[in-house]
Every structure is written in structure tokens, then in C-alpha cells.
Write a protein that holds these residues in place. Structure first.
Motif, PDB file in Angstrom:
ATOM      1  N   VAL A 155       0.843  -1.204   0.000  1.00 36.92           N
ATOM      2  CA  VAL A 155       0.000   0.000   0.000  1.00 36.92           C
ATOM      3  C   VAL A 155       0.870   1.243   0.000  1.00 36.92           C
ATOM      4  O   VAL A 155       0.657   2.162  -0.785  1.00 36.92           O
ATOM      5  CB  VAL A 155      -0.926   0.023   1.238  1.00 36.92           C
ATOM      6  CG1 VAL A 155      -1.562   1.384   1.400  1.00 36.92           C
ATOM      7  CG2 VAL A 155      -2.007  -1.014   1.102  1.00 36.92           C
ATOM      8  N   VAL A 156       1.903   1.243   0.868  1.00 39.09           N
ATOM      9  CA  VAL A 156       2.708   2.453   0.984  1.00 39.09           C
ATOM     10  C   VAL A 156       3.439   2.736  -0.309  1.00 39.09           C
ATOM     11  O   VAL A 156       3.362   3.849  -0.848  1.00 39.09           O
ATOM     12  CB  VAL A 156       3.709   2.334   2.138  1.00 39.09           C
ATOM     13  CG1 VAL A 156       4.491   3.605   2.259  1.00 39.09           C
ATOM     14  CG2 VAL A 156       2.987   2.060   3.394  1.00 39.09           C
ATOM     15  N   SER A 157       4.153   1.724  -0.851  1.00 36.91           N
ATOM     16  CA  SER A 157       4.953   2.046  -2.035  1.00 36.91           C
ATOM     17  C   SER A 157       4.047   2.430  -3.197  1.00 36.91           C
ATOM     18  O   SER A 157       4.384   3.314  -3.987  1.00 36.91           O
ATOM     19  CB  SER A 157       5.883   0.898  -2.402  1.00 36.91           C
ATOM     20  OG  SER A 157       5.251  -0.312  -2.186  1.00 36.91           O
ATOM     21  N   GLN A 158       2.878   1.807  -3.272  1.00 35.62           N
ATOM     22  CA  GLN A 158       1.945   2.142  -4.347  1.00 35.62           C
ATOM     23  C   GLN A 158       1.411   3.566  -4.187  1.00 35.62           C
ATOM     24  O   GLN A 158       1.441   4.365  -5.125  1.00 35.62           O
ATOM     25  CB  GLN A 158       0.796   1.135  -4.313  1.00 35.62           C
ATOM     26  CG  GLN A 158      -0.301   1.413  -5.295  1.00 35.62           C
ATOM     27  CD  GLN A 158      -1.343   0.323  -5.265  1.00 35.62           C
ATOM     28  OE1 GLN A 158      -1.080  -0.789  -4.828  1.00 35.62           O
ATOM     29  NE2 GLN A 158      -2.529   0.632  -5.726  1.00 35.62           N
ATOM     30  N   ASN A 159       0.951   3.899  -2.983  1.00 33.78           N
ATOM     31  CA  ASN A 159       0.327   5.213  -2.809  1.00 33.78           C
ATOM     32  C   ASN A 159       1.335   6.343  -2.904  1.00 33.78           C
ATOM     33  O   ASN A 159       1.021   7.396  -3.438  1.00 33.78           O
ATOM     34  CB  ASN A 159      -0.413   5.274  -1.474  1.00 33.78           C
ATOM     35  CG  ASN A 159      -1.720   4.540  -1.541  1.00 33.78           C
ATOM     36  OD1 ASN A 159      -1.817   3.541  -2.257  1.00 33.78           O
ATOM     37  ND2 ASN A 159      -2.719   5.001  -0.853  1.00 33.78           N
TER      38      ASN A 159
ATOM     39  N   TYR B  69       3.419  16.406   7.738  1.00 32.30           N
ATOM     40  CA  TYR B  69       3.847  15.645   8.914  1.00 32.30           C
ATOM     41  C   TYR B  69       3.128  14.314   9.046  1.00 32.30           C
ATOM     42  O   TYR B  69       3.751  13.317   9.385  1.00 32.30           O
ATOM     43  CB  TYR B  69       3.712  16.488  10.175  1.00 32.30           C
ATOM     44  CG  TYR B  69       4.862  17.449  10.264  1.00 32.30           C
ATOM     45  CD1 TYR B  69       6.061  17.035  10.818  1.00 32.30           C
ATOM     46  CD2 TYR B  69       4.784  18.704   9.714  1.00 32.30           C
ATOM     47  CE1 TYR B  69       7.141  17.877  10.847  1.00 32.30           C
ATOM     48  CE2 TYR B  69       5.865  19.558   9.741  1.00 32.30           C
ATOM     49  CZ  TYR B  69       7.038  19.139  10.320  1.00 32.30           C
ATOM     50  OH  TYR B  69       8.109  19.966  10.331  1.00 32.30           O
ATOM     51  N   ILE B  70       1.820  14.274   8.787  1.00 33.41           N
ATOM     52  CA  ILE B  70       1.130  12.986   8.890  1.00 33.41           C
ATOM     53  C   ILE B  70       1.264  12.206   7.591  1.00 33.41           C
ATOM     54  O   ILE B  70       1.618  11.040   7.581  1.00 33.41           O
ATOM     55  CB  ILE B  70      -0.353  13.183   9.255  1.00 33.41           C
ATOM     56  CG1 ILE B  70      -0.457  13.947  10.568  1.00 33.41           C
ATOM     57  CG2 ILE B  70      -1.049  11.846   9.397  1.00 33.41           C
ATOM     58  CD1 ILE B  70      -1.854  14.200  11.016  1.00 33.41           C
ATOM     59  N   THR B  76       6.583   7.746   6.167  1.00 35.75           N
ATOM     60  CA  THR B  76       7.955   7.324   5.868  1.00 35.75           C
ATOM     61  C   THR B  76       8.576   6.620   7.064  1.00 35.75           C
ATOM     62  O   THR B  76       9.236   5.583   6.919  1.00 35.75           O
ATOM     63  CB  THR B  76       8.804   8.544   5.488  1.00 35.75           C
ATOM     64  OG1 THR B  76       8.023   9.393   4.679  1.00 35.75           O
ATOM     65  CG2 THR B  76      10.038   8.132   4.752  1.00 35.75           C
ATOM     66  N   VAL B  77       8.346   7.179   8.267  1.00 38.66           N
ATOM     67  CA  VAL B  77       8.939   6.571   9.463  1.00 38.66           C
ATOM     68  C   VAL B  77       8.381   5.168   9.668  1.00 38.66           C
ATOM     69  O   VAL B  77       9.130   4.206   9.903  1.00 38.66           O
ATOM     70  CB  VAL B  77       8.675   7.456  10.703  1.00 38.66           C
ATOM     71  CG1 VAL B  77       9.116   6.741  11.955  1.00 38.66           C
ATOM     72  CG2 VAL B  77       9.408   8.766  10.582  1.00 38.66           C
ATOM     73  N   ILE B  78       7.041   5.029   9.550  1.00 40.98           N
ATOM     74  CA  ILE B  78       6.445   3.697   9.760  1.00 40.98           C
ATOM     75  C   ILE B  78       6.952   2.726   8.708  1.00 40.98           C
ATOM     76  O   ILE B  78       7.242   1.563   8.997  1.00 40.98           O
ATOM     77  CB  ILE B  78       4.910   3.775   9.710  1.00 40.98           C
ATOM     78  CG1 ILE B  78       4.391   4.645  10.836  1.00 40.98           C
ATOM     79  CG2 ILE B  78       4.311   2.400   9.853  1.00 40.98           C
ATOM     80  CD1 ILE B  78       2.908   4.662  10.911  1.00 40.98           C
TER      81      ILE B  78
END
Lengths: 369, 178
Positions: A155-159, B69-70, B76-78
């Protein structure tokens, strides 16, 4: 008695409060009902695309299926898996449903059907939209489940990858319109459908006469990029890597049951609504009828009835886009993850950077002569 | 606006609740032992700060606080935490007790900084602007960035460029043919 109470709440200073509460309740009802019946549309659509009838048992055409599903989800026991981070596990569904609710407050559905007229409404939708990633990731992480964690990482890399072209494309629109107020962007697109941003970018008639060259010659491509990014940001097929049913069970919400799962679903459809509403506002003229400056403008500025007609146009455009999202889901197979990231970094970002450059050149060029 | 009953109280309550959110978030971030919870605390703290900015009539800063920030820093940190340690180990059992002196030094420094800032903000001769400085603020920020503060603005972009180049160099170093 009742009349005096009614009058008490509909005159200032209480009217502001009443109006806000009405919008709050209205948005909550809209999100819930919309999610329930979009699930029905999704199932019915899936059925039709695969040449089978879809849900038929409960109610006519299966129309009572969504309430039945809702009751089932509400009646289920809520359980968190052992070893999971309980607080974060239950915070994630709340964090995933809150941002689209806030975003809907800034979206003008009609002439004056707007909860909060913000000068920077567009920015607000994007800033609250960015919380969604974090919520999904927390849900995946807190579940302590391999599938959920794989899905969260995807999810993160995609978004992150698709947020960049989306914002670049939106910046071209801001440059052409010169405002971040969503209502003003819609008002600028009054008149015929050729005045909508998707076509106005090519040739601008708004100055009268033969018009002149628009701000962004690639406006239809821009719309396409926005639409693709919207699909990817809401984790919809063919980019549904996050909840790839056949490989990751249910992705980030594998461990959720009952209404926890239901809330994730609701949030997904609410996000689709926000995305499609934004596409409608930015490119397709919002609540403008697009039937020309005479008859069309008259139609949507005719008091209360005009407002209702305008809202009708808005919903017609928005739900057409939403239907196309369902359509795409059941037509295209899921892409590979590398293909997904390559599409963003190697094709969409260069093209959107080019449109940004083109727009700035085209906007500055007439001033040089 | 002012004709609304108890409007002063409502305003005070909103202000206090934003401060409470900010402080709670900061405390969570500082006190919890799980790193992912402290990131969440940071997110809550940023949300409270955004609320304070909105309360102080600068919605642009409030939204930027949330977006950056959110939406960016916390994510990025998570992401970094998830890539390094999917299964968090139990916090280490300290066999020998903590030295007494180090928390005292920390508290002394923190208290000193707090007292210094508090003294500064109370004693300084703050002058309230005669009128609202800027209405739209987005436009003003844009103009300022490209005129008065154009050199720092360009320098920041240079720093980002160097960071991207560094990341590329590090990421590609494993792929070159020996």
C-alpha cells in the motif's frame, strides 16, 4: 409550538450550528448508504460482466441484500487476534473512515450545497486523503499477520508512487484555474461542455469570439492520468495489489471481522466517491449542465429547483465515473507489482512533468507578445 | 458570530482541546516503548498543531502540517520501521538499575529550556499587528518564496537534489557489474 422551535433553529445565530449538524448527519448517512449500495452495484455488475444474474434472492433485483449484509456484519463478534497491538488494531478502522468524511465536507455537490466553503478546499481534500495510507498501514501492521504486513508494505509504495503524478496533474489544473477553491473552479467551467477543464485546456472559448489556445493542450491525457492515479490511490483493480484476494486473503484487513471489516469497506467506497467527485469537479464541470451558456445556465440557476438539477448533474457524472471504476475492475486483470511501479515512475511522472512544463509555457507565452 | 451564546466559552474549549490533543500526542510519542506507537503519537501531536493553526486563522499552514507531517513524515517513518523489524522484540530487561544522574540531567535541561522559552514569551514586548497581515496567505507565501526568500528556497531544492542523488548512488551500488 413546533413552528416556533423550527424558527428558533433556522434563524441566526443558531442556523450556522443547525446547518453544520445537518451536513454532518447527511454526510454520515450518505457514506453508509453509498457504501452499502455500491457493494450491490459491484456484485450486480460483476454478475452481469460474467453473464450471471448476481444477487437476486433478497428483495427485487436483490436490492435488500445490502441491509441484510449490514445486519450480518453488525451482529458478528469483534475479535482481535492474539499478539496484535490492540489499541492500534482498533484505531486503524477509525483512522481510515475519518479522512473521507472530512474531505466530503469540502466538496460542493451543487449550487450552494456545500458544507464548508474553503479557499483551499482542494488542498484540504489532498491533505486529509494522505492520512488514508497511514491508517491502512497501521491496520496491516497491528494485525501481526504476514499477509497483512505484505499488503501494508505494498500500500505504501503504491500510494507514494501515485501521489506524485496525481499532485503534478492537479497543479496544472490549479495553474489554469488560478484558484484552489473548488466552488470557484466549478463556476469557471460554466456554459457548454467545451468549457469544462478537460476540453478548455485545448481551446478556450470563454473569452468570446473564436477563443484562443488553452492552457494545457494535453488536458484529456491529464484527465486520464488523474483517473489512473485515483484508481491506484483507492487500491482498486487493476491496481488492487493491497487486497489481492487470490494471493493475500484480504490484504491489510485480513484479521478484521464484523463491523471492523465493514468500516474498511465503507472507507474504500467513500474514498472512491471522493476521488470521482474530485475528477468531476476538476475536469468535468462539477454541477454545471454543460448545455451552453443560455439554457444550461438557466437550468442550474433556477432557485431551489435549479440547485436540485445541478446536484443531479453532479451525481450523474460522478456515478458514471464510479460505474466505470467497477467496469474496469471486472474487465482488466491485476497488474504485476513491478508493472505498477514502472507505470508510475517511468510513464506517468514524466508525462505529468511534461504537461506541467507545457502548461506554464502556454500560460506565459501570450504575455510575451 | 459573537451573538452566539457562550461563544467565548466555546472558543476557549476548542482551544484547550487542541492543546490537550497536542500535549497528549507528544506525551505518547515520548513515553511509549513501542516505536510504532510513538509515531502515532507524533501524528496525533501534528493533528493538534494543525488544529491550533486553523484556530489561529491560517488554514493553509494547518493543512500543510497534516499533508507533510502525517501524510509524509509519519508514513515514511512507519515504512522504515516495517522494513527493518517486522516482529518487534520484547523491550530489554535491564539487569542493573538506571544511573540516577542521567534522568536528572535530562529533566534539568528540559525544564531549563521550557523556563527560558516561557520567560522569553512572557517578557518580550510582543506587538499585535494592527490588522490581519494577509487574507489569502497562499498567494502571499508564494510571492514571498519567489522574491524575498528565493535564495533559501533554491538552497532547499539543492539539498533535496543532493539527497536524491545520494539515494540513487546508494541504491544502485549493489547492481553494478563487478
Amino acid at each position: 409550538m413546533i413552528e416556533s422551535i423550527f424558527k428558533f433553529f433556522t434563524t441566526e445565530p443558531y442556523w450556522t450550528l443547525t446547518r453544520s449538524i445537518l451536513y454532518l448527519v447527511g454526510i454520515c448517512i450518505f457514506v453508509a448508504a453509498n457504501a452499502a449500495y455500491l457493494v450491490w452495484v459491484e456484485r450486480k455488475g460483476a454478475g452481469r460482466f460474467q453473464r450471471r444474474p448476481g444477487p437476486t434472492e433478497s428483495g427485487p433485483w436483490g436490492l435488500l441484500q445490502p441491509p441484510a449484509d449490514g445486519i450480518k456484519l453488525l451482529a458478528k463478534q469483534l475479535m482481535a487476534p492474539p499478539g496484535s497491538d490492540k489499541i492500534l488494531f482498533w484505531a486503524a478502522p477509525l483512522m481510515v473512515i475519518a479522512p473521507p468524511l472530512v474531505c466530503l465536507a469540502a466538496i460542493p455537490f451543487g449550487n450552494n450545497v456545500l458544507a464548508r466553503d474553503l479557499n483551499i478546499g482542494l488542498l484540504m481534500v489532498f491533505s486529509f486523503g494522505s492520512i488514508n495510507v497511514m491508517a491502512l498501514m497501521l491496520g496491516g501492521w497491528a494485525s501481526r499477520n504476514k499477509y497483512a504486513i505484505i499488503s501494508a508494505a505494498r500500500v505504501v509504495s503504491q500510494n507514494v508512487a501515485y501521489e506524485i503524478p496525481m499532485l503534478l496533474v492537479v497543479i496544472t489544473i490549479i495553474m489554469v484555474t488560478g484558484t484552489m477553491n473548488l466552488q470557484e473552479i466549478i463556476v469557471q467551467q460554466a456554459g457548454g461542455f467545451w468549457n469544462w477543464n478537460i476540453l478548455r485546456g485545448i481551446w478556450d472559448f470563454s473569452g468570446g469570439g473564436w477563443g484562443h489556445i488553452g492552457g494545457n493542450l494535453l488536458a484529456p491525457v491529464t484527465f486520464l492520468i488523474f483517473y489512473i492515479c485515483m484508481l491506484a490511490e483507492t487500491n482498486r483493480a487493476p491496481f488492487d495489489m493491497a487486497e489481492a484476494e487470490s494471493e493475500l486473503v484480504a490484504g491489510a484487513f485480513t484479521e478484521y471481522g464484523g463491523m471492523g471489516f465493514g468500516v474498511f469497506f465503507m472507507a474504500e467506497y467513500a474514498n472512491i466517491v471522493v476521488g470521482c467527485a474530485l475528477a468531476t469537479i476538476l475536469f468535468l464541470g462539477g454541477w454545471q449542465s454543460g448545455l451552453g451558456s443560455g439554457f444550461g445556465t438557466l437550468l442550474t440557476s433556477w432557485g431551489v429547483i435549479g440547485t436540485v438539477i445541478g446536484v443531479g448533474f453532479f451525481f450523474a457524472k460522478m456515478y458514471f465515473l464510479i460505474f466505470s471504476v467497477v467496469w474496469i475492475r471486472w474487465t482488466f486483470p491485476r497488474t504485476q507489482f513491478y508493472g505498477l511501479l514502472n507505470l508510475s515512475w517511468k510513464i506517468l511522472i514524466p508525462i505529468s512533468l511534461f504537461t506541467l512544463l507545457l502548461t506554464s509555457v502556454l500560460l506565459k507565452l501570450p504575455r510575451l507578445f | 458570530m459573537n451573538s452566539f451564546p457562550f461563544s467565548d466559552w466555546i472558543v476557549a474549549a476548542i482551544f484547550v482541546s487542541f492543546i490537550a490533543i497536542t500535549v497528549t500526542g507528544a506525551l505518547i510519542a515520548a513515553l511509549t516503548k513501542r516505536i510504532i506507537r510513538s509515531v502515532c503519537g507524533l501524528a496525533i501531536c501534528s493533528l493538534g498543531l494543525a488544529g491550533l493553526f486553523y484556530f489561529l486563522n491560517s488554514p493553509f499552514l494547518a493543512l500543510m502540517e497534516i499533508l507533510i507531517y502525517i501524510g509524509a513524515v509519519c508514513v515514511t517513518v512507519i515504512f522504515g520501521v516495517m522494513l527493518t523489524e517486522p516482529d518487534e522484540p520484547k523491550p530489554e530487561q535491564h539487569t542493573r538499575p538506571y544511573p540516577v544522574i542521567s534522568p536528572l540531567i535530562a529533566i534539568a535541561i528540559a525544564g531549563g529550556v521550557f523556563l527560558g522559552i516561557a520567560w522569553l514569551s512572557l517578557s518580550a514586548n510582543w506587538q499585535a499587528p494592527a490588522s490581519i497581515v494577509s487574507e489569502g496567505s497562499v498567494k502571499d507565501i508564494g510571492i514571498r518564496l519567489l522574491t524575498t526568500y528565493s535564495v533559501p528556497f533554491e538552497l532547499i531544492s539543492l539539498v533535496l537534489l543532493v539527497a536524491i542523488l545520494g539515494a540513487l548512488v546508494i541504491a544502485r551500488s549493489g547492481r553494478t557489474k563487478e
